[in-house]
Enzyme design. Sequence first.
Site, PDB file in Angstrom:
ATOM      1  N   ASP A  34       9.333   0.966   4.826  1.00 21.05           N
ATOM      2  CA  ASP A  34      10.677   0.287   5.433  1.00 21.05           C
ATOM      3  C   ASP A  34      11.540   1.309   5.849  1.00 21.05           C
ATOM      4  O   ASP A  34      11.742   1.375   6.981  1.00 21.05           O
ATOM      5  CB  ASP A  34      11.320  -0.348   4.476  1.00 21.05           C
ATOM      6  CG  ASP A  34      10.522  -1.484   3.874  1.00 21.05           C
ATOM      7  OD1 ASP A  34       9.635  -1.756   4.164  1.00 21.05           O
ATOM      8  OD2 ASP A  34      10.953  -2.282   3.033  1.00 21.05           O
TER       9      ASP A  34
ATOM     10  N   SER B 110      31.859  -4.155   5.594  1.00 22.37           N
ATOM     11  CA  SER B 110      30.851  -4.875   6.297  1.00 22.37           C
ATOM     12  C   SER B 110      31.492  -6.063   6.706  1.00 22.37           C
ATOM     13  O   SER B 110      32.230  -6.934   6.217  1.00 22.37           O
ATOM     14  CB  SER B 110      29.774  -5.337   4.968  1.00 22.37           C
ATOM     15  OG  SER B 110      28.943  -6.116   5.919  1.00 22.37           O
TER      16      SER B 110
ATOM     17  N   GLY C  18      12.464 -10.329   3.938  1.00 20.30           N
ATOM     18  CA  GLY C  18      11.268  -9.359   4.055  1.00 20.30           C
ATOM     19  C   GLY C  18      11.351  -8.639   5.181  1.00 20.30           C
ATOM     20  O   GLY C  18      10.140  -7.986   5.565  1.00 20.30           O
TER      21      GLY C  18
ATOM     22  N   SER D 112      16.285  -5.638   5.503  1.00 19.74           N
ATOM     23  CA  SER D 112      17.589  -5.213   5.907  1.00 19.74           C
ATOM     24  C   SER D 112      18.334  -4.201   5.135  1.00 19.74           C
ATOM     25  O   SER D 112      19.269  -3.446   5.571  1.00 19.74           O
ATOM     26  CB  SER D 112      18.371  -6.679   5.675  1.00 19.74           C
ATOM     27  OG  SER D 112      18.079  -6.882   4.311  1.00 19.74           O
TER      28      SER D 112
ATOM     29  N   THR E 253       0.968  -1.288   0.020  1.00 27.86           N
ATOM     30  CA  THR E 253       0.001   0.192   0.051  1.00 27.86           C
ATOM     31  C   THR E 253       0.978   1.333   0.107  1.00 27.86           C
ATOM     32  O   THR E 253       0.436   2.380  -0.471  1.00 27.86           O
ATOM     33  CB  THR E 253      -0.777   0.083   1.311  1.00 27.86           C
ATOM     34  OG1 THR E 253      -0.115  -0.351   2.281  1.00 27.86           O
ATOM     35  CG2 THR E 253      -2.150  -0.887   1.179  1.00 27.86           C
TER      36      THR E 253
END
Length: 389
Positions: free
Chosen positions: A171, A66, A123, A126, A34
Amino acid sequence: MSEAVAERFEELYGTGPEGVWAAPGRVNLIGEHTDYNDGFVMPFALPHTAVAAVSRRTDGVLRLHSADVEGGVVELRLDDLTPGTDRNWTAYPAGVVWALREAGHPVTGADVHLASTVPTGAGLSSSAALEVVVALALDDLYELGLQRWQLARLCQRAENVYVGAPTGIMDQTASACCEDGHALFLDTRDLSQQQIPFDLAASGLRLLVVDTRVKHSHSEGEYGKRRAGCEKGAALLGVDALRDVPHGELDAALARLGDEEEVVRLVRHIVTENERVERVVALLRAGEIRAIGPVLVEGHASLRDDFRISCPELDLAVDTALAAGALGARMTGGGFGGSAIALVEAADVDTVTKALQEAFAAAGFTAPRLFEAVPAPGARRLNRASSSA
Protein backbone atom coordinates in the site's frame (compact mmCIF):
# COMPACT_ATOMS: atom_id res chain seq x y z
CA MET A 1 -8.34 21.14 -3.25
CA SER A 2 -4.81 22.30 -2.42
CA GLU A 3 -5.85 25.93 -2.08
CA ALA A 4 -8.69 25.05 0.29
CA VAL A 5 -6.36 22.92 2.41
CA ALA A 6 -3.79 25.73 2.55
CA GLU A 7 -6.46 28.25 3.54
CA ARG A 8 -7.74 26.01 6.30
CA PHE A 9 -4.17 25.53 7.54
CA GLU A 10 -3.82 29.28 7.86
CA GLU A 11 -7.10 29.52 9.76
CA LEU A 12 -5.91 26.85 12.18
CA TYR A 13 -2.31 27.88 12.71
CA GLY A 14 -2.27 31.60 11.94
CA THR A 15 0.11 31.48 9.00
CA GLY A 16 0.25 29.80 5.62
CA PRO A 17 1.91 26.38 5.18
CA GLU A 18 5.33 25.85 3.69
CA GLY A 19 3.74 23.63 1.08
CA VAL A 20 0.94 21.25 0.15
CA TRP A 21 1.41 17.60 -0.82
CA ALA A 22 -0.86 14.78 -2.04
CA ALA A 23 -0.65 10.98 -1.87
CA PRO A 24 -3.21 8.65 -3.47
CA GLY A 25 -5.15 5.65 -2.36
CA ARG A 26 -4.82 2.57 -4.52
CA VAL A 27 -6.68 -0.27 -6.13
CA ASN A 28 -4.89 -3.59 -6.23
CA LEU A 29 -5.53 -5.13 -9.61
CA ILE A 30 -4.16 -8.54 -8.59
CA GLY A 31 -1.87 -9.95 -5.90
CA GLU A 32 -3.69 -10.04 -2.57
CA HIS A 33 -1.95 -10.85 0.72
CA THR A 34 1.20 -11.74 -1.21
CA ASP A 35 3.13 -8.67 -0.08
CA TYR A 36 3.93 -9.93 3.42
CA ASN A 37 4.98 -13.23 1.85
CA ASP A 38 7.71 -11.57 -0.27
CA GLY A 39 5.54 -12.05 -3.34
CA PHE A 40 4.25 -10.10 -6.33
CA VAL A 41 1.55 -7.43 -6.38
CA MET A 42 0.08 -5.15 -9.03
CA PRO A 43 -1.64 -2.03 -7.68
CA PHE A 44 -2.34 1.29 -9.34
CA ALA A 45 -2.96 4.69 -7.82
CA LEU A 46 -6.41 6.26 -7.65
CA PRO A 47 -7.29 9.90 -8.34
CA HIS A 48 -8.52 9.98 -4.73
CA THR A 49 -5.85 11.48 -2.47
CA ALA A 50 -4.91 12.50 1.01
CA VAL A 51 -3.74 16.12 0.92
CA ALA A 52 -1.54 17.69 3.58
CA ALA A 53 -0.57 21.28 4.24
CA VAL A 54 2.54 21.24 6.40
CA SER A 55 5.05 23.55 8.05
CA ARG A 56 8.07 22.76 10.20
CA ARG A 57 8.42 23.46 13.91
CA THR A 58 11.58 23.57 16.01
CA ASP A 59 10.10 22.99 19.47
CA GLY A 60 9.50 19.23 19.45
CA VAL A 61 5.73 19.62 19.01
CA LEU A 62 3.51 17.93 16.42
CA ARG A 63 0.13 19.56 15.80
CA LEU A 64 -2.39 17.61 13.74
CA HIS A 65 -5.80 18.46 12.32
CA SER A 66 -8.06 16.60 9.91
CA ALA A 67 -10.91 18.04 7.89
CA ASP A 68 -12.49 14.58 7.94
CA VAL A 69 -12.65 14.04 11.70
CA GLU A 70 -14.64 16.02 14.21
CA GLY A 71 -12.58 17.90 16.75
CA GLY A 72 -9.89 20.50 16.97
CA VAL A 73 -6.14 20.49 16.64
CA VAL A 74 -4.40 17.60 18.43
CA GLU A 75 -1.05 18.55 19.97
CA LEU A 76 1.59 15.90 20.69
CA ARG A 77 5.14 16.08 21.95
CA LEU A 78 7.62 14.19 19.81
CA ASP A 79 9.43 12.82 22.86
CA ASP A 80 6.16 11.27 24.06
CA LEU A 81 5.36 9.34 20.87
CA THR A 82 5.18 5.68 21.84
CA PRO A 83 4.02 2.71 19.72
CA GLY A 84 0.65 1.23 20.63
CA THR A 85 -0.59 4.15 22.73
CA ASP A 86 -2.74 5.91 20.11
CA ARG A 87 -5.91 4.27 18.78
CA ASN A 88 -7.12 7.33 16.90
CA TRP A 89 -6.57 8.62 13.36
CA THR A 90 -3.62 10.60 14.65
CA ALA A 91 -1.62 7.37 15.03
CA TYR A 92 -0.93 7.31 11.28
CA PRO A 93 0.75 10.70 10.86
CA ALA A 94 2.28 10.54 14.34
CA GLY A 95 3.64 7.09 13.57
CA VAL A 96 5.40 8.46 10.51
CA VAL A 97 7.11 11.14 12.59
CA TRP A 98 8.07 8.49 15.15
CA ALA A 99 9.49 6.22 12.43
CA LEU A 100 11.50 9.04 10.86
CA ARG A 101 12.99 10.07 14.18
CA GLU A 102 13.70 6.48 15.20
CA ALA A 103 15.61 6.08 11.95
CA GLY A 104 17.77 9.03 12.91
CA HIS A 105 16.22 11.73 10.75
CA PRO A 106 16.23 15.23 12.34
CA VAL A 107 12.51 16.00 12.43
CA THR A 108 11.91 18.63 15.11
CA GLY A 109 8.16 19.12 14.81
CA ALA A 110 5.41 20.07 12.39
CA ASP A 111 2.03 21.66 11.96
CA VAL A 112 -0.18 19.51 9.73
CA HIS A 113 -3.66 19.89 8.27
CA LEU A 114 -5.05 16.91 6.37
CA ALA A 115 -8.01 16.33 4.09
CA SER A 116 -8.72 13.15 2.15
CA THR A 117 -11.00 11.95 -0.62
CA VAL A 118 -9.88 8.31 -0.23
CA PRO A 119 -12.84 6.33 1.18
CA THR A 120 -11.98 4.99 4.63
CA GLY A 121 -12.44 1.31 5.43
CA ALA A 122 -12.98 0.51 1.76
CA GLY A 123 -9.80 -1.47 1.18
CA LEU A 124 -8.33 1.39 -0.87
CA SER A 125 -5.43 2.26 1.43
CA SER A 126 -6.70 5.43 3.05
CA SER A 127 -4.27 4.93 5.93
CA ALA A 128 -1.26 4.47 3.63
CA ALA A 129 -2.19 7.67 1.80
CA LEU A 130 -2.14 9.56 5.10
CA GLU A 131 1.22 8.09 6.01
CA VAL A 132 2.87 8.71 2.66
CA VAL A 133 1.68 12.30 2.29
CA VAL A 134 3.09 13.21 5.71
CA ALA A 135 6.34 11.35 5.02
CA LEU A 136 6.81 13.05 1.65
CA ALA A 137 6.12 16.48 3.13
CA LEU A 138 8.61 15.99 5.94
CA ASP A 139 11.20 14.53 3.56
CA ASP A 140 10.90 17.65 1.40
CA LEU A 141 10.81 20.17 4.22
CA TYR A 142 13.66 18.67 6.22
CA GLU A 143 15.63 17.83 3.05
CA LEU A 144 16.13 14.23 4.16
CA GLY A 145 16.90 13.00 0.65
CA LEU A 146 14.98 9.75 0.99
CA GLN A 147 14.09 7.62 -2.02
CA ARG A 148 10.43 6.78 -2.57
CA TRP A 149 10.96 3.14 -1.61
CA GLN A 150 12.62 4.29 1.61
CA LEU A 151 9.62 6.47 2.42
CA ALA A 152 7.38 3.47 1.82
CA ARG A 153 9.45 1.32 4.18
CA LEU A 154 9.29 3.96 6.92
CA CYS A 155 5.53 4.29 6.48
CA GLN A 156 5.11 0.53 6.67
CA ARG A 157 7.11 0.54 9.91
CA ALA A 158 4.84 3.27 11.26
CA GLU A 159 1.78 1.14 10.52
CA ASN A 160 3.29 -2.15 11.71
CA VAL A 161 4.92 -0.95 14.91
CA TYR A 162 3.31 2.34 15.91
CA VAL A 163 -0.28 1.62 14.81
CA GLY A 164 -0.02 -2.13 15.32
CA ALA A 165 -1.42 -3.31 11.97
CA PRO A 166 0.70 -6.13 10.45
CA THR A 167 0.38 -4.97 6.84
CA GLY A 168 2.83 -5.61 4.04
CA ILE A 169 4.68 -3.04 1.94
CA MET A 170 2.31 -2.82 -1.05
CA ASP A 171 0.00 0.00 0.00
CA GLN A 172 2.70 2.48 0.94
CA THR A 173 4.79 1.66 -2.13
CA ALA A 174 1.79 2.07 -4.42
CA SER A 175 0.95 5.46 -2.93
CA ALA A 176 4.56 6.63 -3.15
CA CYS A 177 5.64 5.13 -6.48
CA CYS A 178 2.77 4.58 -8.92
CA GLU A 179 2.71 6.47 -12.22
CA ASP A 180 -0.15 7.95 -14.21
CA GLY A 181 -1.68 5.48 -16.68
CA HIS A 182 0.22 2.49 -15.33
CA ALA A 183 -0.11 -0.40 -12.93
CA LEU A 184 2.87 -1.11 -10.71
CA PHE A 185 4.36 -4.61 -10.94
CA LEU A 186 6.14 -4.79 -7.60
CA ASP A 187 8.38 -7.50 -6.23
CA THR A 188 7.88 -7.02 -2.51
CA ARG A 189 11.07 -8.92 -1.63
CA ASP A 190 13.53 -6.46 -3.15
CA LEU A 191 11.07 -3.65 -4.04
CA SER A 192 12.06 -3.80 -7.70
CA GLN A 193 9.39 -2.11 -9.79
CA GLN A 194 8.11 -2.19 -13.33
CA GLN A 195 5.53 0.30 -14.58
CA ILE A 196 3.09 -1.61 -16.82
CA PRO A 197 0.90 0.46 -19.19
CA PHE A 198 -2.75 0.06 -18.20
CA ASP A 199 -4.84 2.23 -20.52
CA LEU A 200 -8.37 1.00 -20.03
CA ALA A 201 -10.08 3.78 -21.99
CA ALA A 202 -8.01 3.14 -25.12
CA SER A 203 -9.29 -0.44 -25.10
CA GLY A 204 -12.91 0.57 -24.57
CA LEU A 205 -12.88 -0.75 -21.02
CA ARG A 206 -13.63 0.55 -17.54
CA LEU A 207 -12.74 -0.73 -14.08
CA LEU A 208 -15.57 -0.24 -11.62
CA VAL A 209 -14.86 -0.06 -7.90
CA VAL A 210 -17.72 -1.33 -5.75
CA ASP A 211 -17.30 -0.03 -2.20
CA THR A 212 -19.58 -2.29 -0.19
CA ARG A 213 -19.40 0.15 2.75
CA VAL A 214 -18.67 -2.81 5.00
CA LYS A 215 -15.89 -1.59 7.29
CA HIS A 216 -12.86 -3.58 8.30
CA SER A 217 -9.94 -3.07 10.62
CA HIS A 218 -6.64 -4.82 9.91
CA SER A 219 -5.50 -4.44 13.49
CA GLU A 220 -8.45 -6.36 14.95
CA GLY A 221 -6.96 -9.78 14.48
CA GLU A 222 -8.12 -11.63 11.39
CA TYR A 223 -5.50 -10.11 9.11
CA GLY A 224 -2.82 -10.97 11.66
CA LYS A 225 -4.07 -14.55 11.89
CA ARG A 226 -3.68 -14.99 8.13
CA ARG A 227 -0.17 -13.58 8.25
CA ALA A 228 0.80 -15.87 11.13
CA GLY A 229 -0.63 -18.86 9.26
CA CYS A 230 1.44 -18.00 6.19
CA GLU A 231 4.57 -17.70 8.30
CA LYS A 232 3.79 -21.09 9.83
CA GLY A 233 3.44 -22.58 6.37
CA ALA A 234 6.80 -21.18 5.29
CA ALA A 235 8.44 -22.57 8.42
CA LEU A 236 6.91 -26.03 7.90
CA LEU A 237 8.11 -26.04 4.29
CA GLY A 238 11.58 -24.84 5.24
CA VAL A 239 11.53 -21.67 3.12
CA ASP A 240 12.14 -18.05 4.05
CA ALA A 241 8.72 -17.02 2.69
CA LEU A 242 5.93 -18.58 0.65
CA ARG A 243 7.29 -16.66 -2.33
CA ASP A 244 9.93 -19.39 -2.46
CA VAL A 245 7.45 -22.19 -3.19
CA PRO A 246 7.40 -22.63 -7.01
CA HIS A 247 3.97 -22.88 -8.57
CA GLY A 248 5.00 -26.06 -10.35
CA GLU A 249 5.82 -27.70 -7.01
CA LEU A 250 2.66 -26.63 -5.20
CA ASP A 251 1.01 -30.05 -4.99
CA ALA A 252 4.14 -31.60 -3.49
CA ALA A 253 4.43 -28.76 -1.00
CA LEU A 254 0.81 -29.13 0.10
CA ALA A 255 1.28 -32.86 0.54
CA ARG A 256 4.18 -32.16 2.90
CA LEU A 257 1.88 -30.07 5.09
CA GLY A 258 -0.22 -33.13 5.88
CA ASP A 259 -3.34 -32.47 7.96
CA GLU A 260 -2.59 -28.76 8.55
CA GLU A 261 -5.80 -27.90 6.71
CA GLU A 262 -5.85 -24.18 7.42
CA VAL A 263 -2.19 -23.76 6.52
CA VAL A 264 -2.74 -25.75 3.30
CA ARG A 265 -5.44 -23.31 2.23
CA LEU A 266 -3.31 -20.26 2.98
CA VAL A 267 -0.27 -21.64 1.18
CA ARG A 268 -2.33 -22.60 -1.85
CA HIS A 269 -3.72 -19.09 -2.16
CA ILE A 270 -0.36 -17.34 -1.89
CA VAL A 271 1.43 -19.59 -4.38
CA THR A 272 -1.38 -19.47 -6.95
CA GLU A 273 -1.86 -15.72 -6.46
CA ASN A 274 1.78 -15.01 -7.27
CA GLU A 275 1.34 -16.99 -10.47
CA ARG A 276 -1.81 -14.99 -11.27
CA VAL A 277 0.11 -11.73 -10.96
CA GLU A 278 2.71 -12.99 -13.42
CA ARG A 279 -0.04 -14.04 -15.85
CA VAL A 280 -1.70 -10.62 -15.68
CA VAL A 281 1.64 -8.89 -16.30
CA ALA A 282 2.23 -11.05 -19.37
CA LEU A 283 -1.27 -10.39 -20.71
CA LEU A 284 -1.02 -6.64 -20.25
CA ARG A 285 2.38 -6.54 -21.92
CA ALA A 286 0.83 -8.40 -24.85
CA GLY A 287 -2.01 -5.88 -25.03
CA GLU A 288 -4.58 -8.50 -24.00
CA ILE A 289 -6.39 -6.48 -21.35
CA ARG A 290 -9.71 -8.29 -21.74
CA ALA A 291 -8.01 -11.61 -21.11
CA ILE A 292 -7.19 -10.67 -17.52
CA GLY A 293 -10.89 -10.94 -16.62
CA PRO A 294 -10.90 -14.70 -15.89
CA VAL A 295 -7.71 -14.32 -13.84
CA LEU A 296 -9.47 -11.78 -11.62
CA VAL A 297 -12.31 -14.26 -11.10
CA GLU A 298 -9.84 -17.00 -10.15
CA GLY A 299 -8.30 -14.62 -7.62
CA HIS A 300 -11.64 -13.94 -5.98
CA ALA A 301 -12.46 -17.64 -5.68
CA SER A 302 -9.11 -18.21 -4.01
CA LEU A 303 -9.60 -15.34 -1.56
CA ARG A 304 -13.12 -16.54 -0.80
CA ASP A 305 -12.51 -20.27 -0.48
CA ASP A 306 -8.86 -20.65 0.55
CA PHE A 307 -7.98 -17.42 2.34
CA ARG A 308 -11.58 -17.01 3.57
CA ILE A 309 -11.57 -13.23 3.80
CA SER A 310 -14.56 -12.39 1.64
CA CYS A 311 -18.04 -11.56 2.95
CA PRO A 312 -21.61 -11.78 1.59
CA GLU A 313 -21.51 -8.22 0.24
CA LEU A 314 -18.26 -8.79 -1.66
CA ASP A 315 -19.46 -12.11 -3.07
CA LEU A 316 -22.71 -10.49 -4.18
CA ALA A 317 -20.81 -7.67 -5.88
CA VAL A 318 -18.61 -10.10 -7.80
CA ASP A 319 -21.39 -12.51 -8.76
CA THR A 320 -23.75 -9.72 -9.80
CA ALA A 321 -21.15 -7.91 -11.90
CA LEU A 322 -20.26 -11.12 -13.73
CA ALA A 323 -23.90 -12.00 -14.34
CA ALA A 324 -24.47 -8.51 -15.76
CA GLY A 325 -21.67 -8.88 -18.29
CA ALA A 326 -18.44 -7.94 -16.53
CA LEU A 327 -15.36 -9.57 -18.03
CA GLY A 328 -13.94 -10.23 -14.60
CA ALA A 329 -14.39 -9.24 -10.97
CA ARG A 330 -12.87 -9.85 -7.57
CA MET A 331 -12.59 -8.43 -4.08
CA THR A 332 -9.62 -6.11 -3.56
CA GLY A 333 -7.77 -5.10 -0.42
CA GLY A 334 -7.33 -6.77 2.94
CA GLY A 335 -10.79 -8.34 3.02
CA PHE A 336 -13.59 -8.74 5.58
CA GLY A 337 -15.40 -5.91 3.79
CA GLY A 338 -14.15 -3.06 1.68
CA SER A 339 -14.33 -3.07 -2.10
CA ALA A 340 -14.59 -5.24 -5.17
CA ILE A 341 -13.47 -4.39 -8.69
CA ALA A 342 -15.14 -5.28 -11.98
CA LEU A 343 -13.60 -5.11 -15.46
CA VAL A 344 -16.37 -3.91 -17.75
CA GLU A 345 -16.83 -2.95 -21.37
CA ALA A 346 -17.44 0.80 -21.53
CA ALA A 347 -20.84 0.19 -23.15
CA ASP A 348 -21.89 -2.04 -20.22
CA VAL A 349 -21.07 0.31 -17.34
CA ASP A 350 -24.65 1.49 -16.85
CA THR A 351 -26.04 -2.06 -17.05
CA VAL A 352 -23.58 -3.40 -14.49
CA THR A 353 -24.05 -0.39 -12.22
CA LYS A 354 -27.83 -0.79 -12.22
CA ALA A 355 -27.57 -4.52 -11.57
CA LEU A 356 -25.32 -3.93 -8.57
CA GLN A 357 -27.58 -1.29 -7.09
CA GLU A 358 -30.63 -3.51 -7.49
CA ALA A 359 -28.92 -6.61 -6.10
CA PHE A 360 -27.73 -4.82 -2.95
CA ALA A 361 -31.19 -3.36 -2.41
CA ALA A 362 -32.86 -6.75 -2.87
CA ALA A 363 -30.48 -8.31 -0.34
CA GLY A 364 -31.16 -5.59 2.21
CA PHE A 365 -27.55 -4.39 2.14
CA THR A 366 -26.42 -0.79 2.39
CA ALA A 367 -26.26 0.74 -1.08
CA PRO A 368 -22.73 0.42 -2.48
CA ARG A 369 -20.61 3.36 -3.56
CA LEU A 370 -19.67 2.92 -7.21
CA PHE A 371 -17.01 4.76 -9.20
CA GLU A 372 -14.62 4.18 -12.06
CA ALA A 373 -10.95 3.67 -11.21
CA VAL A 374 -8.45 5.41 -13.49
CA PRO A 375 -4.70 4.84 -12.99
CA ALA A 376 -3.41 8.10 -11.52
CA PRO A 377 -0.08 9.61 -10.38
CA GLY A 378 1.61 8.69 -7.12
CA ALA A 379 2.55 11.02 -4.27
CA ARG A 380 3.66 14.50 -5.25
CA ARG A 381 4.05 18.09 -4.10
CA LEU A 382 1.15 20.28 -5.22
CA ASN A 383 2.45 23.75 -4.44
CA ARG A 384 5.06 25.71 -2.59
CA ALA A 385 4.71 28.02 0.35
CA SER A 386 1.53 29.98 0.79
CA SER A 387 1.82 33.64 -0.19
CA SER A 388 0.93 34.59 3.37
CA ALA A 389 3.59 32.33 4.91
